[in-house]
Design a protein around this motif. Structure first.
Motif, PDB file in Angstrom:
ATOM      1  N   LYS A  85       6.530  11.646  10.826  1.00 58.42           N
ATOM      2  CA  LYS A  85       6.280  10.992   9.537  1.00 58.42           C
ATOM      3  C   LYS A  85       7.584  10.333   9.110  1.00 58.42           C
ATOM      4  O   LYS A  85       8.659  10.934   9.206  1.00 58.42           O
ATOM      5  CB  LYS A  85       5.857  11.995   8.468  1.00 58.42           C
ATOM      6  CG  LYS A  85       4.483  12.546   8.680  1.00 58.42           C
ATOM      7  CD  LYS A  85       3.697  12.406   7.422  1.00 58.42           C
ATOM      8  CE  LYS A  85       2.328  13.022   7.625  1.00 58.42           C
ATOM      9  NZ  LYS A  85       1.299  12.267   6.989  1.00 58.42           N
ATOM     10  N   ARG A 148       8.783  13.638  -0.634  1.00 55.58           N
ATOM     11  CA  ARG A 148       8.221  12.567  -1.463  1.00 55.58           C
ATOM     12  C   ARG A 148       8.114  13.004  -2.924  1.00 55.58           C
ATOM     13  O   ARG A 148       8.300  12.214  -3.836  1.00 55.58           O
ATOM     14  CB  ARG A 148       6.848  12.159  -0.944  1.00 55.58           C
ATOM     15  CG  ARG A 148       6.227  10.999  -1.684  1.00 55.58           C
ATOM     16  CD  ARG A 148       4.862  10.649  -1.088  1.00 55.58           C
ATOM     17  NE  ARG A 148       4.258   9.515  -1.749  1.00 55.58           N
ATOM     18  CZ  ARG A 148       3.543   9.576  -2.868  1.00 55.58           C
ATOM     19  NH1 ARG A 148       3.342  10.745  -3.466  1.00 55.58           N
ATOM     20  NH2 ARG A 148       3.028   8.489  -3.401  1.00 55.58           N
ATOM     21  N   HIS A 162       8.620   6.900  -0.578  1.00 54.50           N
ATOM     22  CA  HIS A 162       7.226   6.716  -0.183  1.00 54.50           C
ATOM     23  C   HIS A 162       7.119   6.710   1.333  1.00 54.50           C
ATOM     24  O   HIS A 162       8.101   6.489   2.046  1.00 54.50           O
ATOM     25  CB  HIS A 162       6.632   5.436  -0.793  1.00 54.50           C
ATOM     26  CG  HIS A 162       7.332   4.179  -0.373  1.00 54.50           C
ATOM     27  ND1 HIS A 162       6.994   3.494   0.765  1.00 54.50           N
ATOM     28  CD2 HIS A 162       8.346   3.496  -0.941  1.00 54.50           C
ATOM     29  CE1 HIS A 162       7.769   2.444   0.886  1.00 54.50           C
ATOM     30  NE2 HIS A 162       8.609   2.420  -0.140  1.00 54.50           N
ATOM     31  N   TYR A 163       5.895   6.981   1.820  1.00 54.94           N
ATOM     32  CA  TYR A 163       5.639   6.971   3.249  1.00 54.94           C
ATOM     33  C   TYR A 163       5.751   5.550   3.784  1.00 54.94           C
ATOM     34  O   TYR A 163       5.477   4.577   3.073  1.00 54.94           O
ATOM     35  CB  TYR A 163       4.241   7.509   3.562  1.00 54.94           C
ATOM     36  CG  TYR A 163       4.051   8.959   3.202  1.00 54.94           C
ATOM     37  CD1 TYR A 163       4.737   9.956   3.874  1.00 54.94           C
ATOM     38  CD2 TYR A 163       3.182   9.329   2.187  1.00 54.94           C
ATOM     39  CE1 TYR A 163       4.571  11.285   3.541  1.00 54.94           C
ATOM     40  CE2 TYR A 163       3.002  10.659   1.847  1.00 54.94           C
ATOM     41  CZ  TYR A 163       3.706  11.626   2.530  1.00 54.94           C
ATOM     42  OH  TYR A 163       3.537  12.937   2.200  1.00 54.94           O
ATOM     43  N   GLU A 166       2.917   2.858   3.172  1.00 62.36           N
ATOM     44  CA  GLU A 166       2.122   3.239   2.004  1.00 62.36           C
ATOM     45  C   GLU A 166       2.096   2.089   0.999  1.00 62.36           C
ATOM     46  O   GLU A 166       3.133   1.495   0.694  1.00 62.36           O
ATOM     47  CB  GLU A 166       2.723   4.480   1.346  1.00 62.36           C
ATOM     48  CG  GLU A 166       2.002   4.933   0.105  1.00 62.36           C
ATOM     49  CD  GLU A 166       2.663   6.131  -0.571  1.00 62.36           C
ATOM     50  OE1 GLU A 166       2.103   6.623  -1.557  1.00 62.36           O
ATOM     51  OE2 GLU A 166       3.746   6.565  -0.131  1.00 62.36           O
ATOM     52  N   GLN A 167       0.916   1.780   0.504  1.00 69.15           N
ATOM     53  CA  GLN A 167       0.771   0.727  -0.491  1.00 69.15           C
ATOM     54  C   GLN A 167       0.996   1.336  -1.874  1.00 69.15           C
ATOM     55  O   GLN A 167       0.311   2.286  -2.243  1.00 69.15           O
ATOM     56  CB  GLN A 167      -0.631   0.111  -0.423  1.00 69.15           C
ATOM     57  CG  GLN A 167      -0.909  -0.630   0.868  1.00 69.15           C
ATOM     58  CD  GLN A 167      -0.075  -1.890   0.999  1.00 69.15           C
ATOM     59  OE1 GLN A 167       0.153  -2.582   0.025  1.00 69.15           O
ATOM     60  NE2 GLN A 167       0.389  -2.175   2.201  1.00 69.15           N
TER      61      GLN A 167
END
Length: 178
Positions: A85, A148, A162-163, A166-167
């Motif tokens: 991740k 996060r 954020h990832y 990611e939106q």
């Protein structure tokens, strides 16, 4: 009927699966994982595949049937290829670095935030990207969620952690009075 649970799980080469006393152990080229199974679930290993079945028709057994099939699939995938991740740190003066067994985040607070890295996970911080990898999908996901949660992205400028990919839903700022 569990759609996930009724399908057999293939065991790849260089991977061994053993079940004894309610504990399933999966060993592969990247490491070994163990998990205690529920007493209402029956796990059998035959001919290069794992099958999961409920021992009885109770609601608990039927609920856990697909869950344990998914856990076993994730464990087999993890010992062959680690889960990864990536988190992006965005903001002026925001940064992350690994010091010993801690991830130190400077994300706009008056003090740096230190998170201890769990055993079995590898964490790297380069520029504004924190990479979390390991063979246990749950541990990788939980540690990533904890990182996060230190500073969630805010909707006006997008600052925070954020990832990757990611939106972030952006809001319109205040309008100037005319």
């Amino acid at each position: 009927m569990s759609r996930i649970g009724k399908n057999p799980i293939a065991i790849p080469e260089k991977t061994t699966v053993t079940v004894s006393d309610g504990v399933i152990a999966i060993a592969g080229p990247k490491g070994e994982l163990r998990r205690r199974s529920a007493p209402s679930i029956e796990i059998t290993v035959e001919g290069g595949e794992v099958t999961v079945a409920p021992k009885n028709e109770t609601p608990e057994a039927l609920a856990l049937w697909g869950t344990f099939a998914a856990h076993i699939r994730n464990m087999i995938a993890g010992v062959n290829e680690p889960f990864v991740k990536k988190l992006e740190v965005e903001g002026v003066g925001y940064r992350a670095e690994v010091k010993g067994s801690d991830l130190v985040l400077n994300v706009g607070y008056s003090h740096p935030v230190a998170l201890s890295i769990p055993d079995g996970l590898a964490v790297t911080a380069e520029k504004n990207v924190v990479t979390v990898s390991g063979i246990d999908k749950e541990a990788v996901g939980q540690f990533s969620a904890n990182v996060r949660a230190v500073r969630k992205p805010e909707p006006y400028k997008g600052k925070g952690i954020h990832y990757e990919g990611e939106q972030i839903r952006r809001k319109q700022g205040k309008k100037a009075g005319a």
